[in-house]
Design an enzyme around this catalytic site. Sequence first.
Site, short mmCIF file in Angstrom:
data_model
loop_
_atom_site.label_atom_id
_atom_site.label_comp_id
_atom_site.label_asym_id
_atom_site.label_seq_id
_atom_site.Cartn_x
_atom_site.Cartn_y
_atom_site.Cartn_z
N ASP A 19 33.75 37.79 25.06
CA ASP A 19 33.45 37.76 26.63
C ASP A 19 34.63 37.79 27.46
O ASP A 19 34.48 38.34 28.37
CB ASP A 19 32.79 36.29 26.61
CG ASP A 19 32.27 36.16 27.90
OD1 ASP A 19 32.01 37.06 28.79
OD2 ASP A 19 31.17 35.34 27.97
N CYS A 243 30.53 39.00 32.56
CA CYS A 243 29.42 39.90 32.30
C CYS A 243 29.45 41.21 33.02
O CYS A 243 29.36 41.08 34.24
CB CYS A 243 27.99 39.44 32.48
SG CYS A 243 26.73 40.25 32.06
#
Length: 316
Positions: A19, A243
Amino acid sequence: MSAVPFPARVHIQEVVTRDGLQIEPRFLPTGQKIALIDALSDTGVAKIEVTSFVSPKAVPNLADAREVARGIRRRPGVVYVALVPNLRGAQEALAAGMDELNLVMSVSETHNLANMRMTPAQSLDGFRAIAAAAAGSPARLNGSIATAFGCPFEGAQAEDKVLALAEAYLGLGLHSVTLADTTGMANPRQVARLVRAFRARFGTVPLTLHFHNTRGMGLANALAALDAGADRFDASLGGIGGCPFAPGATGNISTEDLVHMLEEMGVPTGVDLGRLIGLARGLPARLGHDIPGQVAKAGRSGDLHPAPPGLRQAVP
């Protein structure tokens, strides 16, 4: 005062090399990724999300997933995880010997279409195939529910909808669930309410909370989750990440900031905070920019400094 006793240990799950790196403009060389994961393995974190077996066109920074997964040193007691978006990715992760596969979909249909190019129903169908492929292997399966606390396109998501998706995951044979605040829309009261509802419905099913610090409420949300009975948290070294398919995305809560907060509260994590801080302080040179994490800059609360020179005692 805590609504429930704090756990004997909080499990810290590091996501920086998945991430954290997926949104970085600069590609971190494979050898540096492996070295970072190996160093993190020695800090005492419970899990490391090593990479994602995703299309290199979608996430160029993780194009070396296979090489990274096979090049790391496996430390006993640390769980090594790969995020997988589909059956092909799951098969590659299994072949690389990952301990756990993290399956992700959004409870929001709009975000799932943007992120996965599938409806939630199509994602679940794909998860059935992954569960079948993993049957008989030692790998465990975790199901992450993205946008669990709100979608940037649709807004708030109904609590019952989130819990129904968690139930669907468990019905497929998944072993654990993550509730993800993908774009940092959660607030502490909402977090506490959803964690308590999850616990009431699913008992001791392992639950992870995944918070982004988009609006500065990441640690407050983590504390609210802890107070409601959560004991597993994702976090990213230095607070980097986000994201690529979410407007205004920013990093996860910082691992060293989270561990520092828990340590100051007397909540054990089993993590060597000094080592974490050292690794975080090395990130700007690797990435070519500053990091959001605060403890790496300011030091621990207990790091005292000499008094300013020239002070004189006040005359009574």
